[in-house]
Design a protein around this motif. Structure first.
Motif, short mmCIF file in Angstrom:
data_model
loop_
_atom_site.label_atom_id
_atom_site.label_comp_id
_atom_site.label_asym_id
_atom_site.label_seq_id
_atom_site.Cartn_x
_atom_site.Cartn_y
_atom_site.Cartn_z
N ALA A 1 13.97 27.03 9.72
CA ALA A 1 12.60 27.32 10.18
C ALA A 1 12.58 27.59 11.68
O ALA A 1 11.87 28.49 12.15
N ALA A 2 13.39 26.85 12.44
CA ALA A 2 13.44 27.07 13.89
C ALA A 2 14.02 28.44 14.22
O ALA A 2 13.52 29.13 15.12
N VAL A 3 15.04 28.85 13.48
CA VAL A 3 15.64 30.17 13.72
C VAL A 3 14.66 31.27 13.35
O VAL A 3 14.52 32.27 14.07
N ILE A 4 13.95 31.11 12.25
CA ILE A 4 12.93 32.09 11.85
C ILE A 4 11.87 32.21 12.93
O ILE A 4 11.48 33.31 13.32
N ALA A 5 11.40 31.08 13.44
CA ALA A 5 10.38 31.11 14.50
C ALA A 5 10.92 31.76 15.76
O ALA A 5 10.21 32.53 16.42
N LEU A 6 12.18 31.51 16.11
CA LEU A 6 12.78 32.10 17.29
C LEU A 6 12.89 33.62 17.15
O LEU A 6 12.56 34.37 18.08
N VAL A 7 13.34 34.08 15.99
CA VAL A 7 13.44 35.52 15.75
C VAL A 7 12.06 36.17 15.81
O VAL A 7 11.89 37.24 16.40
N TRP A 8 11.08 35.52 15.23
CA TRP A 8 9.71 36.04 15.26
C TRP A 8 9.19 36.14 16.69
O TRP A 8 8.60 37.16 17.07
N LEU A 9 9.42 35.12 17.50
CA LEU A 9 8.99 35.15 18.90
C LEU A 9 9.70 36.24 19.69
O LEU A 9 9.09 36.91 20.52
N LEU A 10 10.98 36.44 19.41
CA LEU A 10 11.72 37.52 20.08
C LEU A 10 11.13 38.87 19.72
O LEU A 10 10.93 39.72 20.59
N PHE A 11 10.81 39.07 18.45
CA PHE A 11 10.20 40.34 18.05
C PHE A 11 8.84 40.53 18.70
O PHE A 11 8.51 41.63 19.14
N LEU A 12 8.04 39.47 18.76
CA LEU A 12 6.74 39.58 19.42
C LEU A 12 6.90 39.97 20.88
O LEU A 12 6.12 40.78 21.41
N TRP A 13 7.90 39.42 21.55
CA TRP A 13 8.13 39.74 22.95
C TRP A 13 8.50 41.21 23.11
O TRP A 13 7.95 41.90 23.98
N VAL A 14 9.41 41.71 22.27
CA VAL A 14 9.82 43.12 22.33
C VAL A 14 8.63 44.03 22.05
O VAL A 14 8.38 45.01 22.77
N ALA A 15 7.86 43.71 21.03
CA ALA A 15 6.71 44.55 20.66
C ALA A 15 5.64 44.53 21.76
O ALA A 15 5.08 45.59 22.09
#
Length: 101
Positions: free
Chosen positions: A48-62
Motif C-alpha cells: 500500500a505504501a508503494v502504491i501511494a508513493l507511485v501515485w504521488l509521483l504521478f501526481l507530481w509529474v502531471a
C-alpha cells in the motif's frame, strides 16, 4: 514560425493530463483498498505504501506538466517526465495484477 498560434491544442493536452490523473487516482484507490483488505500484514502495508508513493509521483509529474501547458508556447514534454509518467502507469498496472492474483 515565431508567431504560430498554438490554438486549443495545449488546452486539450491539459485536459487529457487531468483525465489521466483522475484515472490514475481511481486505480490507486482501488488498489489500496484491495491491498489493505487482508490481514494487515507487513507485506500488505508495504504494498500500500508503494502504491501511494507511485501515485504521488504521478501526481507530481502531471501537475508539473499541467503548469507548463499554461504558457502561450508550452515546451515539449521532457524525456525524464515522459519516462516517469510511463513508469508510474506500468507500476500501477503491475500492482493491480499482483493484487488481483
Amino acid at each position: 514560425m515565431e508567431g504560430r498560434d498554438a490554438g486549443l491544442q495545449p488546452e486539450r493536452t491539459r485536459l487529457a493530463w487531468r483525465r489521466t490523473t483522475l484515472a490514475c487516482s481511481v486505480v490507486a484507490v482501488l488498489a489500496l483498498r484491495q491491498a489493505l483488505r487482508g490481514s494487515g500484514g507487513s507485506a500488505e502495508v508495504a504494498g500500500a505504501a508503494v502504491i501511494a508513493l507511485v501515485w504521488l509521483l504521478f501526481l507530481w509529474v502531471a501537475h508539473r506538466r499541467i503548469r507548463e501547458l499554461a504558457v502561450a508556447r508550452p515546451p515539449g514534454l521532457a524525456p525524464r517526465a515522459a519516462l516517469a509518467a510511463v513508469g508510474c502507469a506500468v507500476a500501477l498496472a503491475v500492482f493491480a495484477v499482483a493484487v488481483i492474483l
